[in-house]
Write an enzyme that holds these catalytic residues in place. Sequence first.
Site, PDB file in Angstrom:
ATOM      1  N   HIS A 229      -2.793  -1.235  -3.099  1.00  0.00           N
ATOM      2  CA  HIS A 229      -3.939  -0.359  -2.887  1.00  0.00           C
ATOM      3  C   HIS A 229      -3.804   0.862  -3.779  1.00  0.00           C
ATOM      4  O   HIS A 229      -3.031   1.774  -3.497  1.00  0.00           O
ATOM      5  CB  HIS A 229      -4.022   0.071  -1.420  1.00  0.00           C
ATOM      6  CG  HIS A 229      -4.269  -1.060  -0.474  1.00  0.00           C
ATOM      7  ND1 HIS A 229      -4.004  -0.968   0.877  1.00  0.00           N
ATOM      8  CD2 HIS A 229      -4.745  -2.308  -0.676  1.00  0.00           C
ATOM      9  CE1 HIS A 229      -4.329  -2.109   1.459  1.00  0.00           C
ATOM     10  NE2 HIS A 229      -4.764  -2.947   0.541  1.00  0.00           N
TER      11      HIS A 229
ATOM     12  N   ASP B 105      -4.463  -4.776   6.227  1.00  0.00           N
ATOM     13  CA  ASP B 105      -4.857  -5.668   5.131  1.00  0.00           C
ATOM     14  C   ASP B 105      -3.725  -6.646   4.839  1.00  0.00           C
ATOM     15  O   ASP B 105      -2.560  -6.258   4.754  1.00  0.00           O
ATOM     16  CB  ASP B 105      -5.186  -4.847   3.881  1.00  0.00           C
ATOM     17  CG  ASP B 105      -5.787  -5.691   2.766  1.00  0.00           C
ATOM     18  OD1 ASP B 105      -6.427  -6.711   3.069  1.00  0.00           O
ATOM     19  OD2 ASP B 105      -5.614  -5.307   1.588  1.00  0.00           O
TER      20      ASP B 105
ATOM     21  N   SER C  29       0.844  -1.192   0.000  1.00  0.00           N
ATOM     22  CA  SER C  29       0.000   0.000   0.000  1.00  0.00           C
ATOM     23  C   SER C  29       0.883   1.245   0.000  1.00  0.00           C
ATOM     24  O   SER C  29       1.690   1.416  -0.916  1.00  0.00           O
ATOM     25  CB  SER C  29      -0.951  -0.025   1.201  1.00  0.00           C
ATOM     26  OG  SER C  29      -1.835   1.075   1.164  1.00  0.00           O
ATOM     27  N   THR C  30       0.800   2.078   1.029  1.00  0.00           N
ATOM     28  CA  THR C  30       1.566   3.327   1.076  1.00  0.00           C
ATOM     29  C   THR C  30       3.066   3.046   0.970  1.00  0.00           C
ATOM     30  O   THR C  30       3.620   2.294   1.756  1.00  0.00           O
ATOM     31  CB  THR C  30       1.284   4.073   2.390  1.00  0.00           C
ATOM     32  OG1 THR C  30      -0.123   4.195   2.557  1.00  0.00           O
ATOM     33  CG2 THR C  30       1.926   5.438   2.379  1.00  0.00           C
TER      34      THR C  30
ATOM     35  N   MET D  38      -0.237   1.243   5.043  1.00  0.00           N
ATOM     36  CA  MET D  38      -1.050   1.553   6.205  1.00  0.00           C
ATOM     37  C   MET D  38      -2.074   0.444   6.435  1.00  0.00           C
ATOM     38  O   MET D  38      -2.418  -0.312   5.538  1.00  0.00           O
ATOM     39  CB  MET D  38      -1.792   2.877   6.013  1.00  0.00           C
ATOM     40  CG  MET D  38      -0.895   4.092   6.029  1.00  0.00           C
ATOM     41  SD  MET D  38      -1.854   5.627   6.171  1.00  0.00           S
ATOM     42  CE  MET D  38      -2.940   5.493   4.768  1.00  0.00           C
TER      43      MET D  38
END
Length: 399
Positions: A243, A339, A215-216, A336
């Site tokens: 993401h 997940d 993600s991030t 973040m």
Amino acid sequence: MAVAQTNYTTGSTPSADPIKVMVVDDAVVIRGLLSRWLDADESLQVVSSHRNGKLAVDDIEKSNPDVVVLDIEMPEMDGMTALPLMLAKKRDLVVIMASTLTRRNAEISLKALSLGAADYVPKPESNSEVTTSVDFRRELIEKVKALGQRARRMRGPARSMRAETNAGRVSSQAPVGRLAAAPLRTPAIAPAAGKTFKLRPYSSVRPRILAIGSSTGGPQALQKVMKDIGSSLHEVPVVITQHMPPTFTAILAEHVGKAALRPSKEGADGDVLRPGEIYVAPGGKHMILEKDGGAVKIRLTDGAPVNFCKPAVDPLFDSVAKIYGSATLGLILTGMGHDGADGVKTIAAGGGSIITQDEASSVVWGMPGAAANTGMCSDVLPLDEIGPKIVRVLKGNTR
């Protein structure tokens, strides 16, 4: 053997002082709206807002923000021109690019990451959509807080004393298959809170698939990993959930393919997995795998978000584990939230192996921290060590 565990939550500010934010957008309505949203959170404080990049660059030293939310398209000086000038004035500045979901802006946002931006937030197309978008507001605030907190921790004197690698590979659980002996790597210092998480042995079965969740900070981490492992992927397919919104994922697939020198695309419903090829979950859809006779196919589903994400890592990992079992190699990179943590448990229950990125090299240690905290991972490694380790594991060497 246990590995030092550090806090992976992002819900509290490590300082009594709020995180200082600058908002830069040419639309006065958007500047005002974002400023109100951010100021409404007691851990954040908007210290300035500007209509173009030049005014923002000139004000960096005076306002001294921790985080800048930077629009791309502005008069006089756009975001891409302002970005390096801002970072030159304040090296530890966190810049989050804000752009609408066009292909051009997606390309620019990903390029900005390579030039030093920490992340991006996709803006809805119109001002009216921005004002009513709960998801946009939540994502903006979460990213400003998480990245601002990390920047402050990195500045702190204690940061240099932290362990930068986590290691050890002897588990208290029953081994999965036959475990080759491995040297121990110990953390630099003992965890302050005395907490530890456990690692489990790698599967003795050589992987037949590599499944990645991120993600991030993920686009940068993915390119690094794929560059390191590309020449070793001729026998396994790679499936990735990052993401990202639509349009961005198609461009990401192109970028990781170039890094790996391998065919790479957004996964499409009905695609048959082929060794040596890379498949990225398309934004706005969950990507899972399904067995069809002797083939494994991609299925795209339009279900509800999982862990507030769509695509989400957990559905992909669950489906991979169901098909490949102990021949699964999973990887959780920076991001973040949590997940992927449930999917890590599913892969471990099926006898597969999971590698997780360590905190020191992660942009945000949410997802990898949650995964490490399950005790189901086989390694927690700095980004530079992940690619070489995957190459060895794909060859059947877990040392």
